[in-house]
Design a protein around this motif. Sequence first.
Motif, short mmCIF file in Angstrom:
data_model
loop_
_atom_site.label_atom_id
_atom_site.label_comp_id
_atom_site.label_asym_id
_atom_site.label_seq_id
_atom_site.Cartn_x
_atom_site.Cartn_y
_atom_site.Cartn_z
N ARG A 19 33.76 41.99 46.58
CA ARG A 19 32.47 41.74 47.24
C ARG A 19 32.41 40.31 47.79
NH1 ARG A 19 28.30 44.57 43.12
NH2 ARG A 19 29.99 43.91 41.79
N THR A 20 32.89 39.38 46.95
CA THR A 20 33.04 38.00 47.42
C THR A 20 34.53 37.76 47.52
OG1 THR A 20 31.24 37.55 45.88
CG2 THR A 20 32.25 35.64 46.95
N PRO A 21 35.02 37.28 48.68
CA PRO A 21 36.48 37.16 48.81
C PRO A 21 37.08 36.21 47.77
CG PRO A 21 35.35 36.07 50.64
CD PRO A 21 34.31 36.85 49.88
N MET A 22 38.32 36.52 47.36
CA MET A 22 39.03 35.63 46.44
C MET A 22 39.92 34.73 47.29
SD MET A 22 40.06 38.12 43.27
CE MET A 22 40.49 36.87 42.05
N LEU A 23 39.45 33.54 47.55
CA LEU A 23 40.17 32.63 48.44
C LEU A 23 41.19 31.82 47.66
CD1 LEU A 23 37.13 31.38 50.53
CD2 LEU A 23 38.76 33.20 51.09
N SER A 24 42.13 31.24 48.40
CA SER A 24 43.05 30.32 47.74
C SER A 24 42.43 28.93 47.77
CB SER A 24 44.40 30.34 48.42
OG SER A 24 44.22 30.06 49.79
N LEU A 25 43.10 27.98 47.17
CA LEU A 25 42.53 26.63 47.07
C LEU A 25 43.22 25.68 48.02
CD1 LEU A 25 42.23 26.18 43.21
CD2 LEU A 25 40.41 26.70 44.84
N ASN A 36 45.14 40.61 48.77
CA ASN A 36 45.15 39.72 49.95
C ASN A 36 43.88 38.87 50.02
OD1 ASN A 36 43.15 41.43 50.76
ND2 ASN A 36 44.30 42.36 52.44
N GLY A 37 43.09 38.90 48.97
CA GLY A 37 41.87 38.09 48.95
C GLY A 37 40.63 38.91 49.28
N ARG A 38 40.81 40.01 50.05
CA ARG A 38 39.67 40.90 50.39
C ARG A 38 39.78 42.20 49.59
NH1 ARG A 38 36.84 37.49 53.74
NH2 ARG A 38 38.45 36.01 54.31
N VAL A 39 41.01 42.67 49.44
CA VAL A 39 41.25 43.92 48.73
C VAL A 39 42.32 43.68 47.67
CG1 VAL A 39 42.04 46.30 48.93
CG2 VAL A 39 40.69 45.29 50.78
N GLY A 40 42.00 44.05 46.44
CA GLY A 40 42.98 43.88 45.37
C GLY A 40 43.31 45.23 44.74
N GLU A 41 44.00 45.21 43.59
CA GLU A 41 44.35 46.45 42.91
C GLU A 41 43.66 46.53 41.56
OE1 GLU A 41 48.53 46.84 42.58
OE2 GLU A 41 48.77 47.48 44.67
N ASP A 42 43.28 47.75 41.21
CA ASP A 42 42.63 48.00 39.92
C ASP A 42 43.67 47.89 38.81
OD1 ASP A 42 41.50 49.09 37.69
OD2 ASP A 42 40.70 50.87 38.68
N VAL A 43 43.51 46.92 37.93
CA VAL A 43 44.44 46.77 36.81
C VAL A 43 43.69 46.81 35.47
CG1 VAL A 43 46.25 45.53 38.06
CG2 VAL A 43 44.35 44.24 37.06
N PRO A 93 27.27 35.65 39.65
CA PRO A 93 26.20 36.53 39.18
C PRO A 93 25.92 37.61 40.21
CG PRO A 93 25.28 34.45 39.95
CD PRO A 93 26.77 34.33 40.06
N ALA A 94 25.52 38.81 39.76
CA ALA A 94 25.21 39.87 40.71
C ALA A 94 23.83 40.48 40.46
CB ALA A 94 26.28 40.95 40.66
N ASN A 95 23.15 40.09 39.40
CA ASN A 95 21.76 40.51 39.25
C ASN A 95 20.94 39.44 38.54
OD1 ASN A 95 22.36 40.71 36.54
ND2 ASN A 95 21.88 42.89 36.36
N GLY A 96 19.64 39.66 38.47
CA GLY A 96 18.71 38.65 37.96
C GLY A 96 18.91 38.30 36.50
N LYS A 97 19.66 39.16 35.75
CA LYS A 97 19.85 38.88 34.33
C LYS A 97 20.88 37.78 34.10
CE LYS A 97 17.99 42.67 31.98
NZ LYS A 97 17.83 43.11 30.60
#
Length: 665
Positions: free
Chosen positions: A86-92, A138-145, A225-229
């Motif tokens: 949902r939020t891209p995983m960017l490199s540094l 690739n930062g936008r799509v990963g694999e379920d592990v 965070p993804a919700n108000g809690k």
Amino acid sequence: MTKKIIEEEGVERPLVAHRITELAHAIMHHKKAYYSGHPEISDAAYDALEDELRSMSPDHPVLEIVGAGTLPFAAAGAVARKVEHRTPMLSLDKTYNLADLHHWVGGRPVMGTLKVDGNSLSIVYEGGRLVLAKTRGNGRVGEDVTEKAVWISDIPRTLTEGMDAEVRGEIYCTEGNFLRLADEMVQLGLDRPTNPRNIVAGLLGRKAHFELARYFSFFAFDFIPANGKSPGFKTEVEKFKWLGKVGFSLPHPKRLSDPAEIEGYLDYVKALIAEDEIGLDGAVFSYDDLALHDEMGLTAHHPRYKMSFKWQGQTAVSVIKEISWATSRLGIVTPVAVIAPVYLSGASITNITLHNAAHVKAYNLKPGDRIEIVRSGEVIPKFLGVVEPAAGDYRWPENCPECGSLLVSDSIRLKCPNETACPAQRLGAILNWIRCAEIDDLNEKRLLPLMDSGLVKSMADLYRLQEKDFLIIPQTREKMASKLCKNIQSSKDLPLASFLNGLGIEGAGRTTWEKLLEHFHGLDGVLKATADEIGKIEGFAEKSAAQVVDGLTARRGWIKDLLEAGVKPFQADAVPKEGVLSGLQFVITGALSVPRAEIEDAIKMAGGKLSASVSRNTYAVVTEEPDSGSTKMKKARELGVKIWSERQLRSAIADKANIEGGNNL
Ligand SMILES: [Zn+2]
């Protein structure tokens, strides 16, 4: 036997964690089998698995999953599922230059963390439960592990109730775990992995043997965070505190507020790199103020509020000419590779440490191998991996290079068993004596010239030294010589427990000796005791009883020598027999806020007794981890034994009424 191992301190918790993941995996497997119409075990056997898991980890998520349709795990054996971030995983962004780093920091407080050379992982929690773990891809799509990630004990299965959030971090494999993992893979008939860096990606991509992921570790460094809690953090400091509190391991975060602190942190990282237990390639800095993160935002490739610093690592390839082995002062035989000289980051390299015998075995190292080495900054050069192996197999030496004794090995180390006569081990033995007899000012640097000159060959020789003998130590004048001589002479009167402890017998500490001296009424009794008799004393394992007897037998000569040299050990006053805790037996378990010996002393001084295992005779278990699923805690709950915190113990000692009122014996 298993029970005994679990009860030994230190290994208790990892074993429990291991059992929890083992159970979780078995339960998931049988759940799937059941719901696919092919149960493999009876309902009762299945329930027993759930019961055992519940007793160790009551909130474990697999216990709350109903039916196969709601399983948060990918089906076994399926091709890895692609999942979007949902939020891209960017490199540094990165820099190799200290001036550039300081410029980027610009005087703002930053959070420094380790930069681990592993694989990025994002863990999704829904309603407070772990539902998905995915690679960076690739930062936008990963694999379920997910099925592998649930084996990693650093990853908690639950966050705060009801919370939706994502936690990101790095999976890595420590050097120690890599050696164990490599052994297990070979036993399973898999290829021997080449190094701790490649193995993480390798196992995450596998379709089987998910349980091997239990050798991995995980550092958390980000929270989305993804919700108000979800908690609203204002700084990196708050964020890391919270991540630690919910159970994540952290990449050694430290808030740094000026250039000197930043450079101090980099020195710390450099020292860790040299240790080589965790594969690190630098440090990451992040502005502490999270408002700045929102303000500065991201480029297409990296966040603007984070910066990694790396040392320009230069690598080179060379050939192993020979592997030479040396015995350390503790008797450990360690390997060094002598290589064809290469020039690296301003120095000619001819030797590379290979750490330990298991390292040689894990990489199958031998003369003729072409290997890659790296040197980053002023960090000592390191072995990276084999580029081209020579034919044949690794070899471990059979004999101690110092004394020729036949070597013994545990799974990782080779050891010279000749503790009392191996010249390499003599220094360590004498230093241990100096520490236990509390001889001040005589450190290793001062001891070495005395040994090199032949004046000191044993601990008893120390007591034969005269003032003038100390003058051979460089930069030592009459005043220091006289002081050293006096310090040694005044250590002749020492408690018997210190005397025995000074003999350096593996598996026996000061408390052990105190216990034995009390039980066998002094030195003569202890020297005459058999392993059988010692083994019968409560709290003694068979193994340590044998170690004590063998150790004493091997050191008869030392004891005689020390007594002849005028050492006069005395039996210290026995622990007061009468006290607030007289007649009561205690068991201490789990992590404590102070050294364990301090709690033991407090109990003994109040007249209480200590035991290593919980029984009906136990009055209370003292622990700071009352919810632990350890064997001792389980037993205590089963028998209804009192569970005391350190604070409760101290207030009981301070207040006699408390004990009498609560005595249920
Ligand atoms: Zn030796």
